[in-house]
Enzyme design. Structure first.
Site, PDB file in Angstrom:
ATOM      1  N   LYS A  24       8.694   3.189  -7.118  1.00 32.50           N
ATOM      2  CA  LYS A  24      10.144   3.273  -7.282  1.00 32.50           C
ATOM      3  C   LYS A  24      10.517   4.078  -8.525  1.00 32.50           C
ATOM      4  CE  LYS A  24      11.118  -1.084  -4.882  1.00 32.50           C
ATOM      5  NZ  LYS A  24      11.607  -2.469  -4.994  1.00 32.50           N
ATOM      6  N   GLY A  84      -4.917  -1.176   1.603  1.00 36.74           N
ATOM      7  CA  GLY A  84      -3.958  -0.139   1.223  1.00 36.74           C
ATOM      8  C   GLY A  84      -3.541   0.679   2.430  1.00 36.74           C
ATOM      9  N   PRO A  85      -2.539   1.548   2.255  1.00 38.52           N
ATOM     10  CA  PRO A  85      -2.038   2.366   3.362  1.00 38.52           C
ATOM     11  C   PRO A  85      -3.060   3.408   3.794  1.00 38.52           C
ATOM     12  CG  PRO A  85      -0.989   2.992   1.303  1.00 38.52           C
ATOM     13  CD  PRO A  85      -1.791   1.772   1.007  1.00 38.52           C
ATOM     14  N   PRO A  86      -2.864   4.023   4.973  1.00 33.94           N
ATOM     15  CA  PRO A  86      -3.809   5.043   5.448  1.00 33.94           C
ATOM     16  C   PRO A  86      -3.849   6.251   4.524  1.00 33.94           C
ATOM     17  CG  PRO A  86      -2.359   4.294   7.223  1.00 33.94           C
ATOM     18  CD  PRO A  86      -1.792   3.742   5.953  1.00 33.94           C
ATOM     19  N   GLY A  87      -5.037   6.842   4.411  1.00 34.64           N
ATOM     20  CA  GLY A  87      -5.165   8.101   3.701  1.00 34.64           C
ATOM     21  C   GLY A  87      -5.361   8.012   2.206  1.00 34.64           C
ATOM     22  N   VAL A  88      -5.525   6.807   1.657  1.00 38.30           N
ATOM     23  CA  VAL A  88      -5.679   6.693   0.199  1.00 38.30           C
ATOM     24  C   VAL A  88      -7.141   6.746  -0.223  1.00 38.30           C
ATOM     25  CG1 VAL A  88      -3.527   5.450  -0.117  1.00 38.30           C
ATOM     26  CG2 VAL A  88      -5.620   4.160   0.314  1.00 38.30           C
ATOM     27  N   LYS A 100      -9.945   4.822   1.291  1.00 32.99           N
ATOM     28  CA  LYS A 100     -10.712   3.563   1.343  1.00 32.99           C
ATOM     29  C   LYS A 100     -12.115   3.810   1.875  1.00 32.99           C
ATOM     30  CE  LYS A 100      -7.662   1.456   3.939  1.00 32.99           C
ATOM     31  NZ  LYS A 100      -6.663   2.521   4.020  1.00 32.99           N
ATOM     32  N   SER A 103      14.734  -6.560  -2.408  1.00 28.38           N
ATOM     33  CA  SER A 103      14.727  -5.963  -3.740  1.00 28.38           C
ATOM     34  C   SER A 103      15.979  -5.151  -4.064  1.00 28.38           C
ATOM     35  CB  SER A 103      13.490  -5.078  -3.914  1.00 28.38           C
ATOM     36  OG  SER A 103      13.519  -4.014  -2.987  1.00 28.38           O
TER      37      SER A 103
END
Length: 795
Positions: free
Chosen positions: A715, A350-354, A356, A672
């Site tokens: 989204k 996952g992205p940084p800061g979530v 982990k 998309s």
């Protein structure tokens, strides 16, 4: 007697004899001045030895011997460090008298003791020089202190100065004795004294050798071993290392080593006993034994199998992440049933800061395991994980063994952080080591290069983290990827209220009644002061507001402050980010697309215009290759169905179309937005406005079908934030709505679509009317020149 005076250069720790040619380095200012004064006058200088070797800035006549040597200066060289190098040839020994100082230069009258030129061809001198040379060569043979090249040079050149120079360099003669020899009045006497000294040294060497041979003959092996062992013990006692062998042997009895390790350690202890305590190899063996005994052989933490407590801990530490928590609980249940560490290696992606890394700490706490983290970012050397062999200076075990020693148990949770950021170079590929570490079938016998013993890692629980899936395929196959998506605004709001604010208050010594945050203020911090998938920057933004609030309370004597949307700017500063809102009215050639970025979802307004031209398509807004291909696909689809959409085919030949995605400095890519591009082209060429409260996402193919996309939750959140009422999504993404919170789904009218025709029907303000097209119209389009005055119309 020589009438004129000569400059005198004091020498430290060296005596020069007539006939010698040698270089000297002059560093004292007064000596350099004396040398220069002498060279200016007659290129000769008097050298006299100091009585002590101590360095002095000022030398008096009492500090030097009164017999020296008069020398010719053959070479003079100034060195970069301010010193001077000279090459001198010693001519005559002289008596020094009438010492005086002129401008810091020592001068003296000299009287020649003996002129070496008168006797250098004397048969007696030649015989003495040869005798001295032979004695010295024999001395070199038994002492073995003189280099071979010196010996060979001396055999070929038995001259007075050369022989004396070598004797002085390699025979132990103190300065006082050397000066006494110089003061002898006759050269023959000097040579005889040198011969006597060399013969004494030879006799001493022979006597020492005889004594050593006698001792060696008398001592048998047992006596020798006893003597050496007793000596080693005495030395160890003086150094404070008494009974170190007993300490290691006692540890060997208490530590539960493997059979292989026990044999290896016994051999190392035996080797240590035989070595001198001060040798370098002894230190290497001690360090090795310390590492082996410090590893947690058989020591394990008592694991917790309370599933309800584990759920409670995970919920306390992390808000949301329900799928991730569910997978972790499943892992814990498997371990509870099998009493073994689950073989599956989890990779938190996952992205940084979530959260982990903190999630890994929570898992360890929930299971009762010790926790440690190994950062793999930038690691390019496999020795970082596997260690260095003991043959290298400064070698040590790898990070895996070091971590086990640190935590002190054999079953910790080790988090391998940033596994996607490892590199590879000539040192080796660390990925190859991880293939063994993360494979339960292989890590039962992990062999560190330093420890050189098989170590069982099967009880260690490994969890990895990654920001991207740019991981070598074999390594990915070892792991189960768990996707941790970014938090929604509502999730961030709850995290801030339940976790971040309490932590920040505690860190800054703030009472809960002193600063009160309104929910709308926190939402504005999330929207306009941060742009991230996690909550790190939100933590910083709240901390900034809290610090400013504390300052206000202290300066103005307030009891409390309430942070609202209206006064937020006063405490947080100017907003750093902005979000697109929907247009206030329906417009031709303007469509609300939806985009997903690493920091969440965004409304992506797309706009298009046309102008006279040659049918070119212009794309701007930092669009990537995939997005450009998506626009070309949409255009080709529209062109193939132009008649049914009410678009005259000539529009594509006589007009250029320009499509732009605002915020041109921000790179955009992905397929998309295909449905949105098709809609904006149809709206532009038909003149039908697009509804401003409709947004859409979905890939399009050449048949006009809506294909699935990713990032649906983010989204939809962006659409809700922008005030959108209706969102069109591909029918294939309906399954992903299960992951979308109910409050977002309830706030939007989500309509699944399968084709672009359905999109046009919902998004356009009025229906599309096909062109009246018959054989005559087709022939006219194909064969007749285009009408310059033709305008786009709706039939």
């Amino acid at each position: 007697m020589i009438d004129k005076k000569f400059a005198v250069l004091p020498l430290r720790d060296v005596v020069i004899y007539p006939g010698m040619i040698l270089p000297l380095f002059i560093g004292r200012d007064s000596s350099i001045k004396a040398l220069q004064a002498s060279l200016d006058e007659h290129k000769s200088v008097c050298l006299a030895t100091q009585k002590t070797a101590q360095m002095k800035d000022e030398i008096t006549d009492k500090d030097i011997y009164k017999v020296g040597v008069l020398c010719n200066v053959l070479q003079f060289l100034n060195l970069p460090d301010g010193t001077v190098k000279i090459l001198v040839e010693a001519k005559s020994s002289v008596k020094i008298s009438d010492v005086a100082f002129e401008n810091s230069v020592m001068t003296a009258s000299v009287e020649v003791i003996e002129n070496i030129d008168d006797i250098k061809n004397s048969p007696e001198i030649k015989n003495l020089v040869e005798t001295l040379g032979d004695s010295f060569l024999y001395y070199t043979k038994i002492s073995k202190k003189v280099p071979n090249d010196i010996i060979e040079n001396l055999r070929k050149n038995l001259e007075l100065g050369v022989v004396i120079d070598n004797v002085l360099n390699y025979v132990d003669i103190d300065i006082k004795t050397q000066q006494e020899i110089l003061e002898l009045p006759i050269t023959a006497q000097r040579l005889s004294r040198f011969i006597q000294i060399v013969e004494q040294q030879i006799a001493t060497f022979k006597l020492d050798q005889k004594i050593q041979n006698r001792i060696k003959f008398q001592l048998d092996k047992n006596q020798k071993d006893f003597y050496l062992n007793e000596k080693m013990k005495a030395i160890s006692k003086e150094l404070g290392d008494d009974n170190e062998y007993d300490v290691y042997e006692e540890k060997l009895k208490t530590v539960k080593l493997s059979k292989e390790a026990e044999v290896k350690v016994k051999a190392e202890i035996a080797k240590l006993k035989k070595m001198p305590p001060m040798s370098a190899e002894t230190t290497v063996i001690r360090n090795y034994l310390d590492w082996v005994f410090d590893l947690p052989w058989g020591r394990k933490s008592k694991l917790s199998h309370d599933i309800s407590e584990a759920k409670k801990i995970l919920d306390e530490d992390h808000y949301g992440l329900e799928k991730v928590k569910e997978r972790i609980i499943q892992n814990l249940i498997v371990q509870k049933r099998t009493k073994k560490t689950a073989p599956t290696i989890l990779c938190l992606f996952g992205p940084p800061g979530v959260g982990k890394t903190s999630l890994g700490q929570s898992i360890a706490r929930a299971m009762g395991r010790k926790f440690d983290r190994i950062s793999l970012g930038g690691v390019s050397d496999e020795s970082t994980l596997r260690g260095h062999r003991r043959t290298y200076i400064g070698s040590q075990p790898g990070r895996i063994m070091a971590t086990l020693k640190k935590v002190g148990t054999n079953n910790p949770l080790i988090m391998l952080d940033e596994i996607d950021k490892m590199t590879r170079d000539w040192h080796g590929d660390p990925t190859a080591v991880l293939l063994e570490i993360l494979d339960p079938a292989q890590n039962k016998a992990f062999n560190d290069h330093y420890i050189e013993l098989d170590y069982d890692l099967s009880d260690v629980m490994f969890i990895t983290t990654a920001n991207s899936l740019n991981i070598p395929r074999p390594l990915r196959d070892r792991m189960e990827i768990i996707n941790i998506e970014g938090y929604t605004e509502d999730e961030k709001l709850q995290i801030a209220k339940n976790h971040l604010i309490n932590k920040i208050f505690e860190a800054n010594g703030v009472g809960h009644s002193e600063i009160v945050f309104d929910d709308n203020a926190i939402l504005d911090l999330i929207r306009y002061y941060t742009q991230e998938a996690g909550v790190r920057n939100l933590d910083r933004a709240i901390s900034k507001v809290v610090r400013k609030s504390i300052m206000e309370i202290e300066d103005k004597g307030l009891k409390n402050i309430k942070i609202t949307r209206e006064n937020l700017k006063e405490f947080a500063g100017i907003p750093q980010y902005s979000h697109e809102d929907k247009a206030n009215k329906n417009q031709v050639g303007v469509v609300n697309g939806l985009a997903w970025t690493e920091v969440g979802g965004e409304l992506l307004p797309l706009e298009a215009v046309y102008m006279y031209g040659k049918g070119n398509l212009t794309l701007t807004g930092s669009l990537g290759d995939v997005m450009k291909e998506s626009i070309q696909t949409a255009k080709s689809f529209i062109k193939s169905r132009a008649i049914s959409f009410g678009i005259h085919p000539q529009m594509f030949d006589k007009y250029d179309i320009h499509i732009h995605a605002p915020e041109g400095a921000t790179p955009k890519d992905g397929p998309s937005a295909g449905l949105a591009f098709a809609t904006v082209i149809v709206s532009l060429l038909t003149g039908i406005p697009v509804k401003s409260d409709v947004a859409m996402t979905g890939e399009i193919n050449l048949q006009g079908k809506a294909l699935a996309i990713g990032g649906l939750k983010q989204k939809l959140l962006a659409a809700k934030r922008a005030g959108i009422k209706t969102v069109l999504i591909p029918a294939k993404n309906v399954k992903d709505l299960e992951e979308v919170p109910d409050n977002i789904k309830n706030a939007l009218e989500i309509k699944p679509v399968e084709t672009a025709d359905e999109v046009f029907e919902i998004a356009l303000a009025t229906p599309l009317i096909p062109l009246k097209w018959d054989k005559e119209a087709e022939d006219r389009y194909l064969n007749i020149k285009h009408d310059e005055n033709m305008k786009p119309t709706v039939n």
